[in-house]
Scaffold this motif. Sequence first.
Motif, mmCIF file in Angstrom:
data_model
loop_
_atom_site.group_PDB
_atom_site.id
_atom_site.type_symbol
_atom_site.label_atom_id
_atom_site.label_comp_id
_atom_site.label_asym_id
_atom_site.label_seq_id
_atom_site.Cartn_x
_atom_site.Cartn_y
_atom_site.Cartn_z
ATOM 1 N N ARG A 34 -27.351 11.866 -17.299
ATOM 2 C CA ARG A 34 -28.363 11.878 -16.243
ATOM 3 C C ARG A 34 -28.414 13.244 -15.550
ATOM 4 O O ARG A 34 -29.496 13.761 -15.243
ATOM 5 C CB ARG A 34 -28.068 10.777 -15.221
ATOM 6 N N GLY A 147 -31.590 2.614 -23.307
ATOM 7 C CA GLY A 147 -32.532 3.677 -22.969
ATOM 8 C C GLY A 147 -31.942 5.067 -22.980
ATOM 9 O O GLY A 147 -32.585 6.026 -22.532
ATOM 10 N N TYR A 148 -30.716 5.209 -23.523
ATOM 11 C CA TYR A 148 -30.072 6.530 -23.589
ATOM 12 C C TYR A 148 -30.459 7.293 -24.849
ATOM 13 O O TYR A 148 -30.196 8.489 -24.962
ATOM 14 C CB TYR A 148 -28.549 6.384 -23.547
ATOM 15 N N LYS A 151 -37.023 6.859 -27.699
ATOM 16 C CA LYS A 151 -38.201 7.471 -27.089
ATOM 17 C C LYS A 151 -38.067 7.524 -25.569
ATOM 18 O O LYS A 151 -37.577 6.583 -24.941
ATOM 19 C CB LYS A 151 -39.466 6.675 -27.453
ATOM 20 N N ASN A 152 -38.516 8.623 -24.992
ATOM 21 C CA ASN A 152 -38.610 8.773 -23.539
ATOM 22 C C ASN A 152 -37.306 8.376 -22.840
ATOM 23 O O ASN A 152 -37.253 7.468 -22.004
ATOM 24 C CB ASN A 152 -39.770 7.924 -23.005
ATOM 25 N N LEU A 154 -34.498 7.727 -20.520
ATOM 26 C CA LEU A 154 -34.395 7.612 -19.058
ATOM 27 C C LEU A 154 -35.650 8.110 -18.338
ATOM 28 O O LEU A 154 -35.577 8.645 -17.231
ATOM 29 C CB LEU A 154 -33.152 8.368 -18.558
ATOM 30 N N GLY A 155 -36.789 7.945 -19.003
ATOM 31 C CA GLY A 155 -38.063 8.301 -18.388
ATOM 32 C C GLY A 155 -38.315 9.782 -18.257
ATOM 33 O O GLY A 155 -39.222 10.194 -17.520
ATOM 34 N N THR A 156 -37.566 10.611 -19.002
ATOM 35 C CA THR A 156 -37.715 12.066 -18.864
ATOM 36 C C THR A 156 -38.678 12.671 -19.871
ATOM 37 O O THR A 156 -38.983 13.861 -19.801
ATOM 38 C CB THR A 156 -36.348 12.752 -19.030
ATOM 39 N N GLY A 157 -39.121 11.887 -20.845
ATOM 40 C CA GLY A 157 -39.990 12.424 -21.879
ATOM 41 C C GLY A 157 -39.244 13.011 -23.058
ATOM 42 O O GLY A 157 -39.859 13.447 -24.034
ATOM 43 N N ASP A 159 -37.175 12.751 -26.384
ATOM 44 C CA ASP A 159 -37.005 11.805 -27.485
ATOM 45 C C ASP A 159 -35.861 12.263 -28.388
ATOM 46 O O ASP A 159 -35.723 13.460 -28.678
ATOM 47 C CB ASP A 159 -38.273 11.708 -28.334
#
Length: 437
Positions: A34, A147-148, A151-152, A154-157, A159
Amino acid sequence: MTDVLTPVLSANWGDERAWKLHNYERRGGYQALRKALAMEPSAVVAEVKESGLRGRGGAGFPTGMKWSFIPQNNPNPKYLVVNADESEPGTCKDIPLMMASPHTLVEGVIIASYAIRASHAFIYCRGEVLHVIRRLQQAVREAYSAGYAGKNILGTGFDLEIVVHAGAGAYICGEETALLDSLEGRRGQPRLRPPFPAVAGLYACPTVINNVESIASVPCIIGNGAEWFSSMGTERSKGMTIYSLSGHVARPGQFEAPMGITLRELLDLSGGMREGHQMKFWTPGGSSVPMLTDAHLDIPLDYEGVASVKSMLGTKALQCFDETTSVVRTVLRWTEFYKHESCGKCTPCREGTWWLVQILKRLEAGKGEEGDIEKLLDLCENILGRAFCALGDGATSPITSGIQYFREEFEAGMHTPAWELFPYERSSIFVREGASA
């Protein structure tokens, strides 16, 4: 003495089900990711470079510098490849790390991929360790679910696709360019360099290849800072690392300590040599580096310290042998391994290792001929620096160093079998019930 240990990579190895994602997260796992994703990729590279982390697979090349060689103006995809093909005789640090805490490696893979702007990462694992491969695959699946990865992230874009690839059991694939050929589906053989992998690696695209421990060290560097990491170790060899202690020692195992600790200190921690015996010779980095003797117990186990006595730190596989061991037999067994594992691409290694085995077999059997020792040294000289990759060089190291320190044992091979001078059952680590060591 125990205060010299610095459990970081191995801190959670004793936890119950340490390999599970929720247990890794409970210890702060993926917080470094993160933090890294909130930084610029170039800043992550700079942090690793400033930490002084050097490759933990053998050569000790600065990791951050290797990352910075990736040409970002190259339009081709960038790849990260983790060399988890741990096959060097005596080496056992990456496999227990991946088995006990695979998410430490997976988190490092994601951070490193982000730093070099790679969207695909490959973990090339030794094919024989199926249990490790399954554990890595499960850890990767957990990372995707959380989500680690994917795609995308942790919502950061950002991949990233992660592939765990099982090798086919070839030692040569530990050589980074042979590993790339194997990944591409070809026979694993070293490539001619240049071009180097950073420019034309996997699928002729810019590629970073790092050892497991190198990548697994990245999360703690990002999480705690470069200054924290560089506060451990020596001036030019920073941080902590995992030393594999094996052979005729009371308590073999993995010891995570700052770079620069000595073998004497590690032996104190492991209970010393087995009872009633003393050190004869040892290897600082697996079987492919020059052996050392009990005169070198106080040499700092860092890159500069070991190089100062004409050896290499290599994989930090500290194989310890006591006075019951025949140097000639030990060197022969190692050389047989290198002969078997030679890919055959170049003549010095393919033919040279075969001839080395023939001469060593004669010496082991006490049937050596006049001039055999000089012939061994001449063969080694003609292999060293002339083979296509480091396998040939590694095959010569035990022989030349063995003759340097124990020439009298090779000379005894002219008339007395090694098994008469050193009965092999005496050097066995596993003693049959009722027998004496």
